[in-house]
Design a protein around this motif. Structure first.
Motif, PDB file in Angstrom:
ATOM      1  N   LYS A 111     -97.384   1.636 -18.058  1.00 61.70           N
ATOM      2  CA  LYS A 111     -97.250   2.600 -16.974  1.00 61.70           C
ATOM      3  C   LYS A 111     -95.814   2.658 -16.475  1.00 61.70           C
ATOM      4  CE  LYS A 111     -99.281   3.966 -12.564  1.00 61.70           C
ATOM      5  NZ  LYS A 111    -100.285   3.641 -11.518  1.00 61.70           N
ATOM      6  N   LYS A 112     -95.183   1.500 -16.345  1.00 57.28           N
ATOM      7  CA  LYS A 112     -93.800   1.425 -15.866  1.00 57.28           C
ATOM      8  C   LYS A 112     -92.859   2.148 -16.831  1.00 57.28           C
ATOM      9  CE  LYS A 112     -90.192  -2.069 -15.026  1.00 57.28           C
ATOM     10  NZ  LYS A 112     -89.449  -1.893 -16.283  1.00 57.28           N
ATOM     11  N   ARG A 113     -92.993   1.873 -18.137  1.00 53.71           N
ATOM     12  CA  ARG A 113     -92.087   2.471 -19.127  1.00 53.71           C
ATOM     13  C   ARG A 113     -92.298   3.986 -19.229  1.00 53.71           C
ATOM     14  NH1 ARG A 113     -91.647  -1.338 -24.524  1.00 53.71           N
ATOM     15  NH2 ARG A 113     -91.551  -3.380 -23.519  1.00 53.71           N
ATOM     16  N   VAL A 114     -93.556   4.413 -19.237  1.00 55.94           N
ATOM     17  CA  VAL A 114     -93.836   5.850 -19.363  1.00 55.94           C
ATOM     18  C   VAL A 114     -93.310   6.598 -18.143  1.00 55.94           C
ATOM     19  CG1 VAL A 114     -95.655   7.592 -19.444  1.00 55.94           C
ATOM     20  CG2 VAL A 114     -95.806   5.571 -20.905  1.00 55.94           C
ATOM     21  N   ASN A 115     -93.524   6.061 -16.959  1.00 59.77           N
ATOM     22  CA  ASN A 115     -93.035   6.726 -15.751  1.00 59.77           C
ATOM     23  C   ASN A 115     -91.510   6.785 -15.714  1.00 59.77           C
ATOM     24  OD1 ASN A 115     -95.546   7.335 -14.675  1.00 59.77           O
ATOM     25  ND2 ASN A 115     -95.733   5.390 -13.594  1.00 59.77           N
ATOM     26  N   GLU A 116     -90.859   5.715 -16.180  1.00 56.96           N
ATOM     27  CA  GLU A 116     -89.393   5.720 -16.230  1.00 56.96           C
ATOM     28  C   GLU A 116     -88.894   6.778 -17.213  1.00 56.96           C
ATOM     29  OE1 GLU A 116     -88.185   1.775 -17.209  1.00 56.96           O
ATOM     30  OE2 GLU A 116     -88.382   1.025 -15.142  1.00 56.96           O
ATOM     31  N   ALA A 117     -89.512   6.843 -18.396  1.00 56.54           N
ATOM     32  CA  ALA A 117     -89.095   7.828 -19.398  1.00 56.54           C
ATOM     33  C   ALA A 117     -89.369   9.245 -18.906  1.00 56.54           C
ATOM     34  CB  ALA A 117     -89.829   7.577 -20.713  1.00 56.54           C
ATOM     35  N   ALA A 118     -90.510   9.445 -18.255  1.00 61.31           N
ATOM     36  CA  ALA A 118     -90.841  10.769 -17.713  1.00 61.31           C
ATOM     37  C   ALA A 118     -89.814  11.188 -16.670  1.00 61.31           C
ATOM     38  CB  ALA A 118     -92.241  10.749 -17.109  1.00 61.31           C
ATOM     39  N   GLY A 119     -89.331  10.224 -15.868  1.00 55.44           N
ATOM     40  CA  GLY A 119     -88.303  10.526 -14.877  1.00 55.44           C
ATOM     41  C   GLY A 119     -87.001  10.934 -15.524  1.00 55.44           C
ATOM     42  N   ILE A 120     -86.628  10.252 -16.582  1.00 52.44           N
ATOM     43  CA  ILE A 120     -85.386  10.569 -17.294  1.00 52.44           C
ATOM     44  C   ILE A 120     -85.444  11.973 -17.885  1.00 52.44           C
ATOM     45  CG2 ILE A 120     -84.012  10.003 -19.356  1.00 52.44           C
ATOM     46  CD1 ILE A 120     -84.740   7.047 -18.847  1.00 52.44           C
ATOM     47  N   LEU A 121     -86.616  12.354 -18.388  1.00 53.15           N
ATOM     48  CA  LEU A 121     -86.764  13.613 -19.128  1.00 53.15           C
ATOM     49  C   LEU A 121     -87.344  14.750 -18.295  1.00 53.15           C
ATOM     50  CD1 LEU A 121     -88.168  11.986 -22.379  1.00 53.15           C
ATOM     51  CD2 LEU A 121     -85.912  13.019 -22.129  1.00 53.15           C
ATOM     52  N   GLY A 122     -87.602  14.507 -17.019  1.00 53.63           N
ATOM     53  CA  GLY A 122     -88.143  15.561 -16.162  1.00 53.63           C
ATOM     54  C   GLY A 122     -89.560  15.959 -16.519  1.00 53.63           C
ATOM     55  N   LEU A 123     -90.386  14.964 -16.875  1.00 50.13           N
ATOM     56  CA  LEU A 123     -91.751  15.241 -17.299  1.00 50.13           C
ATOM     57  C   LEU A 123     -92.799  14.744 -16.312  1.00 50.13           C
ATOM     58  CD1 LEU A 123     -91.472  14.295 -21.103  1.00 50.13           C
ATOM     59  CD2 LEU A 123     -91.762  16.602 -20.163  1.00 50.13           C
ATOM     60  N   GLU A 124     -92.388  14.288 -15.135  1.00 52.87           N
ATOM     61  CA  GLU A 124     -93.337  13.669 -14.200  1.00 52.87           C
ATOM     62  C   GLU A 124     -94.531  14.565 -13.910  1.00 52.87           C
ATOM     63  OE1 GLU A 124     -90.029  14.101 -13.620  1.00 52.87           O
ATOM     64  OE2 GLU A 124     -89.245  12.547 -12.268  1.00 52.87           O
ATOM     65  N   GLU A 125     -94.289  15.853 -13.721  1.00 56.34           N
ATOM     66  CA  GLU A 125     -95.381  16.752 -13.326  1.00 56.34           C
ATOM     67  C   GLU A 125     -96.244  17.190 -14.507  1.00 56.34           C
ATOM     68  OE1 GLU A 125     -94.103  20.955 -12.419  1.00 56.34           O
ATOM     69  OE2 GLU A 125     -92.113  19.978 -12.419  1.00 56.34           O
TER      70      GLU A 125
END
Length: 358
Positions: A111-125
């Motif tokens: 969960k930590k890694r996916v959320n960090e990567a999503a933040g970097i790539l603008g994929l959170e939503e």
């Protein structure tokens, strides 16, 4: 982080040699581009680094360890493919997390890694969205995110932008460059697009028919090509190349004459038959050039033109060989143009070997 070293890599499919004795050092944290026309061997070379293909001869080292007999999953690399390779039944989070689940990483760490990567790539939503609900650019970001979460030593990318439209490719180029800077790790990136290579790579490796033609900085590959193949391949438009002769320091190409002794400090002093090259942007019309300077001056009547809005590209002959140059947008087709070339911009190649002379 890791250095990748290829030593004497040869790959054959049947009787056809795809890679012929390739040796290459890819430095730690370097953004390295493999570029060449279709069939030159660049994707095969990437797959050999990944372990998806085995060389017939030669060795692959990652982080100083020979990995010839190491399975792809154990090489600590992550690969991004041209077609995204997303699981359609999984949402974005599940696609990005899949590789970590297979490796039995703890759920909290996933969960930590996916959320960090999503933040970097603008994929959170978009973490709960399915691939079919995303644009091409968003799907490519998911593919990048799936690679990022693995925290590999080396990122391998096989033409990841080729399925995107032109405008989105430009935007994604910038995103991948920013990603490399943020992650500060080794990237090996395959493309057939010369502009993609020139704008992205710290080092560009130009391949042709399974051999490395030049491995150098973007500046040197474009401005100091090692041979006529690199000169004609790299750039939106190929370098203009003309057969020429030099006698007693006088250059003659297409009945344009230049006394090299008085204009150039570096020129072939022993070769007689050569090839002379000049980039399109170094052939200037009267509206751009300072005609008081010691330039090569000539007139030409274009036989074809292309409008690019702010300027026009015109095609004309120097001797019997076609040349391309840019001129002002108000040029009227059918008129003769006064052109000039700064002699210091000329490149010289051996007529037989096609290698750069100076």
């Amino acid at each position: 982080m890791a250095k990748v070293v290829l030593k004497n890599i040869t790959k054959r499919f049947g009787k056809k040699t795809i890679l012929d004795n390739i040796s290459l050092d890819i430095q730690d944290k370097e953004f390295n581009i493999l570029v060449g026309a279709s069939g030159c061997g660049k994707s095969t070379l990437l797959r050999i680094i990944a372990g998806l293909e085995r060389p017939n001869f030669g060795e692959v080292f990652i982080d100083s360890k020979c990995v010839n007999n190491v399975e792809p999953k154990d090489r600590d690399i992550a690969m991004v493919f041209q077609n995204y390779a997303l699981y359609p039944q999984m949402n974005v989070f599940e696609n990005m997390a899949f590789g970590l689940k297979v490796r039995k990483i703890a759920d909290c760490e996933i969960k930590k890694r996916v959320n960090e990567a999503a933040g970097i790539l603008g994929l959170e939503e978009y973490l709960k969205s399915k691939p079919r609900e995303l644009s091409g650019g968003q799907r490519q970001r998911v593919a990048l995110g799936r690679a990022i979460v693995r925290e590999p030593k080396v990122f391998l990318m096989d033409e990841p932008l080729s399925n995107l439209d032109a405008k989105l490719r430009v935007a994604m180029r910038s995103e991948i460059k920013r990603l490399h800077k943020k992650l500060d790790t080794t990237f090996v990136y395959v493309t057939h697009d010369q502009i993609e290579a020139l704008t992205m790579g710290q080092k560009i490796v130009v391949l042709n028919n399974g051999t490395i033609q030049q491995a150098d900085s973007a500046y040197n590959v474009y401005n100091r090509p090692k041979n006529t193949f690199v000169a004609s391949f790299m750039g939106t438009y190929p370098m203009n190349l003309f057969p020429a002769t030099i006698e007693d320091g006088i250059l003659n190409f297409g009945n344009i004459f230049l006394d090299l002794k008085s204009t150039c400090t570096l020129y072939p002093k022993t070769a007689k038959n050569i090839i002379v090259g000049v980039r399109m942007e170094d052939i200037l019309d009267r509206s751009c050039a300072d005609f008081s300077f010691n330039l090569i001056k000539f007139k030409a009547l274009p036989h074809f033109e292309e409008s690019l809005g702010s300027k026009k590209l015109v095609y004309f002959n120097i001797g019997t060989h076609e040349a391309i140059a840019a001129t002002s947008s108000d040029y009227r087709f059918g008129n003769t143009i006064d052109f000039s070339i700064n002699p210091l911009k000329l490149k010289f190649f051996d007529a037989d070997t096609k290698e750069a002379i100076c």
